[in-house]
Design a protein around this motif. Structure first.
Motif, PDB file in Angstrom:
ATOM      1  N   VAL A 112       0.673  -1.670  -0.366  1.00  0.00           N
ATOM      2  CA  VAL A 112      -0.166   0.065   0.170  1.00  0.00           C
ATOM      3  C   VAL A 112       1.095   1.006  -0.141  1.00  0.00           C
ATOM      4  CG1 VAL A 112      -2.082  -1.094   1.424  1.00  0.00           C
ATOM      5  CG2 VAL A 112       0.108  -0.068   2.732  1.00  0.00           C
ATOM      6  N   PRO A 113       0.460   1.987  -0.161  1.00  0.00           N
ATOM      7  CA  PRO A 113       1.353   3.267  -0.566  1.00  0.00           C
ATOM      8  C   PRO A 113       1.317   3.792   1.309  1.00  0.00           C
ATOM      9  CG  PRO A 113      -0.555   3.959  -1.891  1.00  0.00           C
ATOM     10  CD  PRO A 113      -0.846   2.657  -1.229  1.00  0.00           C
ATOM     11  N   ALA A 114       2.938   4.214   1.717  1.00  0.00           N
ATOM     12  CA  ALA A 114       2.907   4.480   2.198  1.00  0.00           C
ATOM     13  C   ALA A 114       2.160   6.266   2.895  1.00  0.00           C
ATOM     14  CB  ALA A 114       3.635   5.284   2.387  1.00  0.00           C
ATOM     15  N   GLY A 115       2.184   6.377   4.578  1.00  0.00           N
ATOM     16  CA  GLY A 115       0.926   7.474   4.656  1.00  0.00           C
ATOM     17  C   GLY A 115       0.200   6.560   6.314  1.00  0.00           C
ATOM     18  N   SER A 116      -1.372   7.972   5.777  1.00  0.00           N
ATOM     19  CA  SER A 116      -2.195   7.487   7.281  1.00  0.00           C
ATOM     20  C   SER A 116      -2.910   6.603   6.542  1.00  0.00           C
ATOM     21  CB  SER A 116      -2.478   8.579   7.851  1.00  0.00           C
ATOM     22  OG  SER A 116      -1.508   9.264   8.683  1.00  0.00           O
ATOM     23  N   TRP A 117      -3.780   6.074   7.087  1.00  0.00           N
ATOM     24  CA  TRP A 117      -4.377   5.252   6.687  1.00  0.00           C
ATOM     25  C   TRP A 117      -5.871   4.934   8.218  1.00  0.00           C
ATOM     26  CZ3 TRP A 117      -5.334   3.033   1.369  1.00  0.00           C
ATOM     27  CH2 TRP A 117      -4.434   3.222   1.171  1.00  0.00           C
ATOM     28  N   THR A 118      -7.374   5.252   7.413  1.00  0.00           N
ATOM     29  CA  THR A 118      -8.075   4.183   8.521  1.00  0.00           C
ATOM     30  C   THR A 118      -9.105   3.500   8.187  1.00  0.00           C
ATOM     31  OG1 THR A 118      -8.947   7.107   8.835  1.00  0.00           O
ATOM     32  CG2 THR A 118     -10.761   4.964   9.096  1.00  0.00           C
ATOM     33  N   LEU A 119      -8.587   1.955   8.747  1.00  0.00           N
ATOM     34  CA  LEU A 119      -9.125   0.827   8.451  1.00  0.00           C
ATOM     35  C   LEU A 119     -10.152   0.381   8.902  1.00  0.00           C
ATOM     36  CD1 LEU A 119      -5.912  -1.398   8.795  1.00  0.00           C
ATOM     37  CD2 LEU A 119      -7.227  -0.178   6.693  1.00  0.00           C
ATOM     38  N   GLU A 120     -11.453   0.037   8.221  1.00  0.00           N
ATOM     39  CA  GLU A 120     -12.547  -0.679   8.819  1.00  0.00           C
ATOM     40  C   GLU A 120     -12.449  -2.102   9.405  1.00  0.00           C
ATOM     41  OE1 GLU A 120     -14.527   2.313  10.032  1.00  0.00           O
ATOM     42  OE2 GLU A 120     -14.001   3.886   8.653  1.00  0.00           O
ATOM     43  N   LEU A 121     -12.832  -2.271  10.568  1.00  0.00           N
ATOM     44  CA  LEU A 121     -12.939  -3.985  10.967  1.00  0.00           C
ATOM     45  C   LEU A 121     -14.247  -4.360  11.296  1.00  0.00           C
ATOM     46  CD1 LEU A 121     -11.203  -6.347  11.754  1.00  0.00           C
ATOM     47  CD2 LEU A 121     -11.659  -4.764  13.830  1.00  0.00           C
ATOM     48  N   THR A 122     -14.748  -5.452  10.569  1.00  0.00           N
ATOM     49  CA  THR A 122     -15.939  -6.185  10.668  1.00  0.00           C
ATOM     50  C   THR A 122     -15.591  -7.817  11.161  1.00  0.00           C
ATOM     51  OG1 THR A 122     -16.299  -5.706   9.028  1.00  0.00           O
ATOM     52  CG2 THR A 122     -17.288  -3.618   9.272  1.00  0.00           C
ATOM     53  N   GLY A 123     -16.604  -8.041  12.037  1.00  0.00           N
ATOM     54  CA  GLY A 123     -16.655  -9.447  12.737  1.00  0.00           C
ATOM     55  C   GLY A 123     -17.603  -9.643  12.946  1.00  0.00           C
ATOM     56  N   GLY A 124     -19.080 -10.742  12.088  1.00  0.00           N
ATOM     57  CA  GLY A 124     -19.956 -10.673  12.586  1.00  0.00           C
ATOM     58  C   GLY A 124     -21.242  -9.570  13.174  1.00  0.00           C
ATOM     59  N   ASP A 125     -21.794  -9.661  14.269  1.00  0.00           N
ATOM     60  CA  ASP A 125     -22.782  -7.878  14.339  1.00  0.00           C
ATOM     61  C   ASP A 125     -21.032  -7.323  15.179  1.00  0.00           C
ATOM     62  OD1 ASP A 125     -21.539  -9.708  17.480  1.00  0.00           O
ATOM     63  OD2 ASP A 125     -23.259  -8.835  17.580  1.00  0.00           O
ATOM     64  N   LYS A 126     -19.982  -7.356  14.698  1.00  0.00           N
ATOM     65  CA  LYS A 126     -18.427  -6.795  15.624  1.00  0.00           C
ATOM     66  C   LYS A 126     -17.837  -5.217  13.887  1.00  0.00           C
ATOM     67  CE  LYS A 126     -17.901  -9.345  19.670  1.00  0.00           C
ATOM     68  NZ  LYS A 126     -19.432  -8.843  20.153  1.00  0.00           N
ATOM     69  N   SER A 127     -18.427  -4.430  14.838  1.00  0.00           N
ATOM     70  CA  SER A 127     -17.403  -3.599  14.036  1.00  0.00           C
ATOM     71  C   SER A 127     -15.851  -2.513  14.480  1.00  0.00           C
ATOM     72  CB  SER A 127     -18.585  -2.864  13.311  1.00  0.00           C
ATOM     73  OG  SER A 127     -18.772  -1.456  13.369  1.00  0.00           O
ATOM     74  N   ALA A 128     -15.603  -2.157  14.148  1.00  0.00           N
ATOM     75  CA  ALA A 128     -14.334  -1.140  14.929  1.00  0.00           C
ATOM     76  C   ALA A 128     -13.656  -0.104  13.261  1.00  0.00           C
ATOM     77  CB  ALA A 128     -12.722  -2.358  15.515  1.00  0.00           C
ATOM     78  N   SER A 129     -13.547   0.989  13.963  1.00  0.00           N
ATOM     79  CA  SER A 129     -12.174   1.468  13.086  1.00  0.00           C
ATOM     80  C   SER A 129     -10.663   1.574  13.908  1.00  0.00           C
ATOM     81  CB  SER A 129     -12.388   2.555  12.407  1.00  0.00           C
ATOM     82  OG  SER A 129     -12.910   3.352  13.386  1.00  0.00           O
ATOM     83  N   ALA A 130      -9.965   1.731  12.614  1.00  0.00           N
ATOM     84  CA  ALA A 130      -8.712   2.049  13.638  1.00  0.00           C
ATOM     85  C   ALA A 130      -7.754   2.733  12.361  1.00  0.00           C
ATOM     86  CB  ALA A 130      -7.800   0.708  13.718  1.00  0.00           C
ATOM     87  N   ASP A 131      -7.428   3.720  13.256  1.00  0.00           N
ATOM     88  CA  ASP A 131      -5.777   5.076  11.936  1.00  0.00           C
ATOM     89  C   ASP A 131      -4.706   4.549  12.963  1.00  0.00           C
ATOM     90  OD1 ASP A 131      -8.031   6.050  11.968  1.00  0.00           O
ATOM     91  OD2 ASP A 131      -8.231   7.981  12.831  1.00  0.00           O
ATOM     92  N   VAL A 132      -4.115   4.255  12.031  1.00  0.00           N
ATOM     93  CA  VAL A 132      -2.971   3.370  11.730  1.00  0.00           C
ATOM     94  C   VAL A 132      -1.582   4.538  10.299  1.00  0.00           C
ATOM     95  CG1 VAL A 132      -3.343   1.249  12.294  1.00  0.00           C
ATOM     96  CG2 VAL A 132      -3.265   2.025   9.646  1.00  0.00           C
ATOM     97  N   ASP A 133      -0.665   4.379  11.141  1.00  0.00           N
ATOM     98  CA  ASP A 133       0.536   5.238   9.549  1.00  0.00           C
ATOM     99  C   ASP A 133       1.838   4.137   9.798  1.00  0.00           C
ATOM    100  OD1 ASP A 133      -0.734   7.874  10.098  1.00  0.00           O
ATOM    101  OD2 ASP A 133       0.295   7.772  12.311  1.00  0.00           O
ATOM    102  N   VAL A 134       1.463   4.303   8.437  1.00  0.00           N
ATOM    103  CA  VAL A 134       2.677   3.445   7.783  1.00  0.00           C
ATOM    104  C   VAL A 134       3.329   3.970   7.588  1.00  0.00           C
ATOM    105  CG1 VAL A 134       1.544   1.080   7.499  1.00  0.00           C
ATOM    106  CG2 VAL A 134       1.320   2.609   5.541  1.00  0.00           C
ATOM    107  N   ALA A 135       5.318   4.159   7.398  1.00  0.00           N
ATOM    108  CA  ALA A 135       6.090   4.722   7.069  1.00  0.00           C
ATOM    109  C   ALA A 135       6.793   3.418   5.833  1.00  0.00           C
ATOM    110  CB  ALA A 135       7.374   4.325   7.550  1.00  0.00           C
ATOM    111  N   ALA A 136       6.732   4.520   4.785  1.00  0.00           N
ATOM    112  CA  ALA A 136       7.511   4.179   3.874  1.00  0.00           C
ATOM    113  C   ALA A 136       8.865   3.002   3.801  1.00  0.00           C
ATOM    114  CB  ALA A 136       8.322   5.194   2.263  1.00  0.00           C
TER     115      ALA A 136
END
Length: 266
Positions: free
Chosen positions: A183-207
């Motif tokens: 993936v391109p380096a930088g800040s990403w907002t990830l959406e996580l779903t599993g069954g009736d559960k969901s969450a989001s997380a902001d992660v930074d990945v360096a080049a």
């Protein structure tokens, strides 16, 4: 066991929705090039209802080459440098006397000139050990490589995608590990779903970095993502690219002694 090293993390029981701005910054220090064949091993505790454990890695002769004390849920160690070959990983309740039988043990084979992650995961009634090869090859310029380890016991499978709809993992079942995705380096907002559960997380990945996203359970019954850097250097892995703790590495001729102080996200 004696002369155990300390492995500590601060436990933060936060909801997955509040998990923001998790940095994948590289910890100082890197494994130096070895003069002989070398393997790298890191260990993790991913069983939510298993109490803290002490971990011991022994050679076929019974010699202890690595000891970690007080390893709790969500702890993932730095890599340790070992001579390639066969080893046994054993876990006992934290603070147990040397005569205590292992809660679980497994035979592993540390590869030459490569890295491996070994974790205990699943509920305590069905605890398993999983060994995963870590591909630390550098991504292309300006990019990062990430993969997902689905260790949650609350969802049979999970989907993870970016907020822009780019899929990271689809139907990742319990105990499964995806291939690395670039993936391109930088800040990403990830959406996580599993069954009736969901969450989001902001992660930074360096080049130039390579990382694993561990899907874990939270204390309040939700899901979260714990990002751990596998490698942060651009270049041939694992020389110069393996995340290490305590400012150094250790050979299989001595017991590793390190102190860990990373913050958990569960």
């Amino acid at each position: 066991m004696t002369n155990r090293s300390s492995m500590r993390r601060t436990i933060g029981a936060v909801s997955a929705a509040a998990l923001v701005a998790l940095s994948l910054a590289f910890a100082p220090g890197a494994a130096t090039a070895a003069t002989a064949e070398t393997g790298w091993l890191r260990l993790g505790h991913l069983s939510p209802d298993t109490k803290s454990v002490d971990v011991e890695v022994t050679s076929p002769s019974g010699k202890t080459v690595l000891e970690l004390e007080g390893v709790s849920y969500g702890d993932v160690s730095a890599y340790s440098e070992l001579t390639p070959g066969s080893y046994t990983v054993s876990m006992v309740p934290a603070g147990s006397p040397a005569s205590t039988s292992a809660v679980i043990s497994a035979d592993i084979k540390v590869p030459a000139d490569s890295a491996m992650t070994v974790v205990a995961y699943g509920p305590s009634t069905d605890l398993e050990v999983k060994a995963v090869d870590d591909d630390l090859a550098a991504p292309s310029s300006g990019s990062a490589r990430i993969r997902l380890f689905q260790a949650s016991t609350l969802a049979d499978s999970v989907d993870v995608e970016t907020s822009t709809g780019v899929p990271i993992a689809e139907d990742a079942t319990q105990g499964s590990v995806t291939d690395y995705a670039e993936v391109p380096a930088g800040s990403w907002t990830l959406e996580l779903t599993g069954g009736d559960k969901s969450a989001s997380a902001d992660v930074d990945v360096a080049a130039g970095s390579v990382s694993t996203l561990f899907v874990l359970d939270t204390a309040d019954g939700g899901l979260t993502i714990l990002p751990i850097v596998d490698s942060a250097a651009v270049g041939d892995a694992p020389d110069g690219g393996v995340q290490t703790g305590g400012g150094g590495t250790a050979s299989s001729t001595s017991v590793v002694t390190r102190t860990y102080g990373w913050t958990k996200a569960v």
